[in-house]
Design a protein around this motif. Structure first.
Motif, PDB file in Angstrom:
ATOM      1  N   PRO A   4       0.784  -1.240   0.000  1.00  0.00           N
ATOM      2  CA  PRO A   4       0.000   0.000   0.000  1.00  0.00           C
ATOM      3  C   PRO A   4       0.817   1.292   0.000  1.00  0.00           C
ATOM      4  N   LEU A   5       2.019   1.287   0.533  1.00  0.00           N
ATOM      5  CA  LEU A   5       2.788   2.533   0.628  1.00  0.00           C
ATOM      6  C   LEU A   5       4.106   2.522  -0.145  1.00  0.00           C
ATOM      7  N   ALA A   6       4.233   1.645  -1.113  1.00  0.00           N
ATOM      8  CA  ALA A   6       5.466   1.618  -1.916  1.00  0.00           C
ATOM      9  C   ALA A   6       5.535   2.867  -2.788  1.00  0.00           C
ATOM     10  N   PRO A   7       6.725   3.418  -2.990  1.00  0.00           N
ATOM     11  CA  PRO A   7       6.886   4.573  -3.876  1.00  0.00           C
ATOM     12  C   PRO A   7       6.460   4.233  -5.310  1.00  0.00           C
ATOM     13  N   TYR A   8       5.938   5.241  -6.004  1.00  0.00           N
ATOM     14  CA  TYR A   8       5.434   5.054  -7.362  1.00  0.00           C
ATOM     15  C   TYR A   8       6.477   4.422  -8.289  1.00  0.00           C
ATOM     16  N   ALA A   9       7.694   4.928  -8.273  1.00  0.00           N
ATOM     17  CA  ALA A   9       8.730   4.402  -9.171  1.00  0.00           C
ATOM     18  C   ALA A   9       8.978   2.920  -8.920  1.00  0.00           C
ATOM     19  N   ASP A  10       8.995   2.512  -7.668  1.00  0.00           N
ATOM     20  CA  ASP A  10       9.177   1.096  -7.336  1.00  0.00           C
ATOM     21  C   ASP A  10       7.969   0.286  -7.798  1.00  0.00           C
ATOM     22  N   MET A  11       6.774   0.814  -7.541  1.00  0.00           N
ATOM     23  CA  MET A  11       5.547   0.111  -7.936  1.00  0.00           C
ATOM     24  C   MET A  11       5.515  -0.113  -9.454  1.00  0.00           C
ATOM     25  N   THR A  47       8.313  -8.328  -6.580  1.00  0.00           N
ATOM     26  CA  THR A  47       8.591  -7.432  -5.453  1.00  0.00           C
ATOM     27  C   THR A  47       9.881  -7.821  -4.762  1.00  0.00           C
ATOM     28  N   ILE A  48      10.025  -9.089  -4.435  1.00  0.00           N
ATOM     29  CA  ILE A  48      11.217  -9.548  -3.721  1.00  0.00           C
ATOM     30  C   ILE A  48      12.462  -9.346  -4.581  1.00  0.00           C
ATOM     31  N   ALA A  49      12.388  -9.675  -5.861  1.00  0.00           N
ATOM     32  CA  ALA A  49      13.546  -9.479  -6.739  1.00  0.00           C
ATOM     33  C   ALA A  49      13.908  -7.993  -6.836  1.00  0.00           C
ATOM     34  N   HIS A  50      12.903  -7.138  -6.978  1.00  0.00           N
ATOM     35  CA  HIS A  50      13.162  -5.698  -7.085  1.00  0.00           C
ATOM     36  C   HIS A  50      13.824  -5.159  -5.820  1.00  0.00           C
ATOM     37  N   ILE A  51      13.249  -5.485  -4.681  1.00  0.00           N
ATOM     38  CA  ILE A  51      13.815  -4.993  -3.419  1.00  0.00           C
ATOM     39  C   ILE A  51      15.230  -5.519  -3.243  1.00  0.00           C
TER      40      ILE A  51
END
Length: 104
Positions: A20-27, A52-56
């Motif tokens: 719910p609160l991830a930054p737009y660019a990350d989303m 998500t896990i790979a990105h983080i």
């Protein structure tokens, strides 16, 4: 190649529910990765979780640095679980990474 509209909607819904609160660019990056061709056989919720896990791991932890220092993938992944969960918590994720989670 983009995912069919129904799948895109399902990915967007799963992403909003998970982070719910991830930054737009990350989303946006996670949304694109979850919709990639190699994820198309997975249910949207699983595709979003893996993306998500790979990105983080690659963008918000020391994972790449550990690999560069000679750690194997599994060891590097283990050592960044806490950093990954810190980011997930900051983004108010509805799920955290467990050391026993199966991936890929």
């Amino acid at each position: 190649m983009t995912a069919p509209t129904g799948r895109r909607r399902a990915i967007a819904k799963a992403l909003t529910a998970l982070l719910p609160l991830a930054p737009y660019a990350d989303m946006e990056k996670i949304r694109a990765d979850a919709g990639a061709v190699h994820m198309k056989t997975l249910p949207p919720t699983i595709a979003v979780w893996l993306a998500t896990i790979a990105h983080i791991r690659h963008m918000h932890t020391d994972y790449e640095k550990l690999l560069a220092e000679g750690y194997d993938r599994d060891s590097a992944r283990f050592f960044v679980i806490e950093q990954t969960n810190t980011v997930l918590t900051r983004w108010r994720a509805t799920r955290l990474l467990d050391a026993d989670d199966e991936e890929e």
